[in-house]
Design an enzyme around this catalytic site. Structure first.
Site, PDB file in Angstrom:
ATOM      1  N   ALA A  66       1.966  -7.907   0.824  1.00 48.45           N
ATOM      2  CA  ALA A  66       1.669  -9.312   1.084  1.00 48.45           C
ATOM      3  C   ALA A  66       1.715 -10.047  -0.253  1.00 48.45           C
ATOM      4  CB  ALA A  66       0.287  -9.429   1.713  1.00 48.45           C
ATOM      5  N   GLY A 109       1.613  -4.516   2.604  1.00 55.29           N
ATOM      6  CA  GLY A 109       2.209  -5.114   3.799  1.00 55.29           C
ATOM      7  C   GLY A 109       3.635  -4.656   4.045  1.00 55.29           C
ATOM      8  N   GLU A 112       3.283  -1.541   5.849  1.00 53.51           N
ATOM      9  CA  GLU A 112       2.752  -1.884   7.170  1.00 53.51           C
ATOM     10  C   GLU A 112       3.828  -2.516   8.059  1.00 53.51           C
ATOM     11  OE1 GLU A 112      -0.355  -3.905   4.973  1.00 53.51           O
ATOM     12  OE2 GLU A 112      -1.859  -2.904   6.196  1.00 53.51           O
ATOM     13  N   GLU A 132      -3.668  -1.494  -1.795  1.00 51.18           N
ATOM     14  CA  GLU A 132      -4.627  -2.604  -1.739  1.00 51.18           C
ATOM     15  C   GLU A 132      -5.903  -2.317  -2.514  1.00 51.18           C
ATOM     16  OE1 GLU A 132      -2.887  -1.430   0.850  1.00 51.18           O
ATOM     17  OE2 GLU A 132      -2.053  -3.120   1.972  1.00 51.18           O
TER      18      GLU A 132
HETATM   19  N1  CAA Z   1       2.902 -10.444  -4.284  1.00 52.47           N
HETATM   20  C1  CAA Z   1       3.365 -11.420  -5.084  1.00 52.47           C
HETATM   21  N2  CAA Z   1       4.254 -11.217  -6.064  1.00 52.47           N
HETATM   22  C2  CAA Z   1       4.673  -9.951  -6.272  1.00 52.47           C
HETATM   23  C3  CAA Z   1       4.228  -8.893  -5.486  1.00 52.47           C
HETATM   24  C4  CAA Z   1       3.302  -9.169  -4.441  1.00 52.47           C
HETATM   25  N3  CAA Z   1       2.848  -8.230  -3.604  1.00 52.47           N
HETATM   26  N4  CAA Z   1       4.804  -7.749  -5.913  1.00 52.47           N
HETATM   27  C5  CAA Z   1       5.609  -8.108  -6.939  1.00 52.47           C
HETATM   28  N5  CAA Z   1       5.523  -9.434  -7.148  1.00 52.47           N
HETATM   29  C6  CAA Z   1       6.213 -10.228  -8.167  1.00 52.47           C
HETATM   30  C7  CAA Z   1       5.611 -10.031  -9.555  1.00 52.47           C
HETATM   31  O1  CAA Z   1       4.469 -10.818  -9.705  1.00 52.47           O
HETATM   32  C8  CAA Z   1       6.771 -10.416 -10.427  1.00 52.47           C
HETATM   33  O2  CAA Z   1       6.847 -11.792 -10.454  1.00 52.47           O
HETATM   34  P1  CAA Z   1       7.009 -12.578 -11.912  1.00 52.47           P
HETATM   35  O3  CAA Z   1       8.383 -12.139 -12.381  1.00 52.47           O
HETATM   36  O4  CAA Z   1       6.952 -14.019 -11.532  1.00 52.47           O
HETATM   37  O5  CAA Z   1       5.915 -12.097 -12.775  1.00 52.47           O
HETATM   38  C9  CAA Z   1       7.984  -9.925  -9.643  1.00 52.47           C
HETATM   39  O6  CAA Z   1       7.545  -9.770  -8.287  1.00 52.47           O
HETATM   40  C10 CAA Z   1       8.473  -8.558 -10.129  1.00 52.47           C
HETATM   41  O7  CAA Z   1       7.368  -7.681 -10.098  1.00 52.47           O
HETATM   42  P2  CAA Z   1       6.945  -6.790 -11.372  1.00 52.47           P
HETATM   43  O8  CAA Z   1       7.286  -7.481 -12.636  1.00 52.47           O
HETATM   44  O9  CAA Z   1       5.526  -6.382 -11.185  1.00 52.47           O
HETATM   45  O10 CAA Z   1       7.933  -5.550 -11.159  1.00 52.47           O
HETATM   46  P3  CAA Z   1       7.740  -4.068 -11.647  1.00 52.47           P
HETATM   47  O11 CAA Z   1       9.040  -3.398 -11.425  1.00 52.47           O
HETATM   48  O12 CAA Z   1       7.133  -4.010 -13.020  1.00 52.47           O
HETATM   49  O13 CAA Z   1       6.640  -3.437 -10.652  1.00 52.47           O
HETATM   50  C11 CAA Z   1       5.628  -3.027  -8.495  1.00 52.47           C
HETATM   51  C12 CAA Z   1       6.934  -3.276  -9.287  1.00 52.47           C
HETATM   52  C13 CAA Z   1       5.032  -1.687  -8.924  1.00 52.47           C
HETATM   53  C14 CAA Z   1       5.992  -3.002  -7.017  1.00 52.47           C
HETATM   54  C15 CAA Z   1       4.630  -4.164  -8.813  1.00 52.47           C
HETATM   55  O14 CAA Z   1       5.288  -5.405  -8.635  1.00 52.47           O
HETATM   56  C16 CAA Z   1       3.420  -4.157  -7.928  1.00 52.47           C
HETATM   57  O15 CAA Z   1       2.517  -3.365  -8.115  1.00 52.47           O
HETATM   58  N6  CAA Z   1       3.360  -5.086  -6.924  1.00 52.47           N
HETATM   59  C17 CAA Z   1       2.192  -5.232  -6.079  1.00 52.47           C
HETATM   60  C18 CAA Z   1       2.073  -4.127  -5.077  1.00 52.47           C
HETATM   61  C19 CAA Z   1       0.836  -4.310  -4.247  1.00 52.47           C
HETATM   62  O16 CAA Z   1      -0.268  -4.237  -4.747  1.00 52.47           O
HETATM   63  N7  CAA Z   1       1.020  -4.563  -2.939  1.00 52.47           N
HETATM   64  C20 CAA Z   1      -0.089  -4.798  -2.027  1.00 52.47           C
HETATM   65  C21 CAA Z   1      -0.306  -6.283  -1.848  1.00 52.47           C
HETATM   66  S1  CAA Z   1      -1.758  -6.668  -0.893  1.00 52.47           S
HETATM   67  C22 CAA Z   1      -1.296  -6.360   0.689  1.00 52.47           C
HETATM   68  O17 CAA Z   1      -0.170  -6.035   0.985  1.00 52.47           O
HETATM   69  C23 CAA Z   1      -2.396  -6.516   1.709  1.00 52.47           C
HETATM   70  C24 CAA Z   1      -2.026  -6.060   3.080  1.00 52.47           C
HETATM   71  O18 CAA Z   1      -2.575  -5.130   3.614  1.00 52.47           O
HETATM   72  C25 CAA Z   1      -1.031  -6.765   3.852  1.00 52.47           C
END
Ligand code: CAA
Length: 258
Positions: A66, A109, A112, A132
């Site tokens: 998400a 998400g 999911e 999460e």
């Molecule tokens: N939401 C918003 N933006 C996100 C995102 C997310 N879930 N995942 C990645 N992005 C964005 C980053 O912020 C970044 O944007 P900027 O260039 O503007 O900074 C861009 O995508 C590229 O991401 P990274 O620079 O972080 O890329 P990376 O290759 O270094 O890392 C990754 C990749 C390991 C997937 C890392 O992006 C990450 O950990 N993302 C979040 C994963 C996460 O925690 N997901 C769970 C979200 S909460 C949820 O989903 C609740 C639910 O139950 C529905």
């Protein structure tokens, strides 16, 4: 850069391909994505020519969860009032078979959403997880429920409590993924799979989906009765007549989806 959150391709025979399209955010699932994807799924579901729907992302990310930036400053009252993620339940109403074709990150998400689909086919680059807890929250689009049903309590607890990812191979061994293919073959293989399903009787495919999904909701006795009643109902279809006649005549069936 396109500002459409999803791209829809219905050029293939009987198959629609919906591609998540937020590359700058690794296909993070914003509320707009939820609205667009659920609306597209409902529209495609109502289209008789569409007999299987593939949901896919990019080579890097199916979806990295998400949209964290959209949620970060929300209060409890706002999340509650908006019933945040509640709209995803519309995916459960889709009767057309849904195939998730997953490469790269399928986190939170994203994982999911893949599990909302009926079949998950994964590239060897796919990484699944429910991170999460690393954000101080818990899954909210079905992770604690569908993941547990898909891979069992031990692994679901492991993934949700540690936030670690699992590879496509681990996900296949655990029962969440049906097939793992090389990344360059993912879409072709998903289309082949969808084409095979699209060649079946659509009413029978809907009934298969209904019966299997029902098994997660009801007791075994109720599920068996429901399955048997659906089986009986297939005898009201032209496709049952055709399918069995074709078998006996040793020829391929020509289903007409009635
Ligand atoms: N939401 C918003 N933006 C996100 C995102 C997310 N879930 N995942 C990645 N992005 C964005 C980053 O912020 C970044 O944007 P900027 O260039 O503007 O900074 C861009 O995508 C590229 O991401 P990274 O620079 O972080 O890329 P990376 O290759 O270094 O890392 C990754 C990749 C390991 C997937 C890392 O992006 C990450 O950990 N993302 C979040 C994963 C996460 O925690 N997901 C769970 C979200 S909460 C949820 O989903 C609740 C639910 O139950 C529905």
């Amino acid at each position: 850069m396109s500002d459409e959150t999803i791209l829809i391709d219905v050029a293939h025979d009987g198959i629609a391909i919906v591609t998540l399209n937020r590359p700058h955010a690794l296909n993070a699932l914003s509320l707009q994505v939820m609205r667009d994807l659920t609306a597209a799924a409902a529209t495609l579901d109502a289209e008789p020519a569409v007999k299987a729907i593939i949901i896919t992302g990019s080579a890097t990310a199916f979806a990295a969860g998400a949209d964290i930036k959209e949620m970060a400053d929300r209060t409890y009252s706002e999340m509650d009032a908006a019933d945040w993620f509640g709209g995803w339940s519309a995916m459960s109403a889709v009767r057309t078979p849904l195939i998730a074709a997953v490469a790269g990150y399928a986190l939170g998400g994203g994982c999911e959403l893949a599990m909302m689909c009926d079949i998950v086919i994964a590239a060897d680059t796919a990484r699944f997880g429910q991170p999460e807890i690393t954000l101080g929250v818990i899954p909210g689009m079905g992770g604690s429920q569908r993941l547990t049903r898909a891979i069992g309590k031990a692994k679901a607890m492991d993934l949700c409590l540690t936030g670690r990812t699992m590879t496509a191979d681990e996900a296949e061994r655990a029962g969440m993924v049906s097939r793992v293919v090389s990344a360059d073959q993912l879409l072709d293989q998903a289309i082949q799979l969808a084409t095979r399903i699209a060649g079946m009787s659509a009413p029978a495919a809907r009934m298969v989906k209904e019966a299997i999904n029902r098994s997660f909701e009801v007791s075994l006795a109720e599920g068996l009765l429901h399955e048997r009643r659906l089986f009986h109902a297939t005898f009201a279809t032209a496709d049952q007549t055709e399918g069995m006649a074709a078998f006996i005549a040793k020829r391929p069936p020509q289903f007409i989806d009635r």
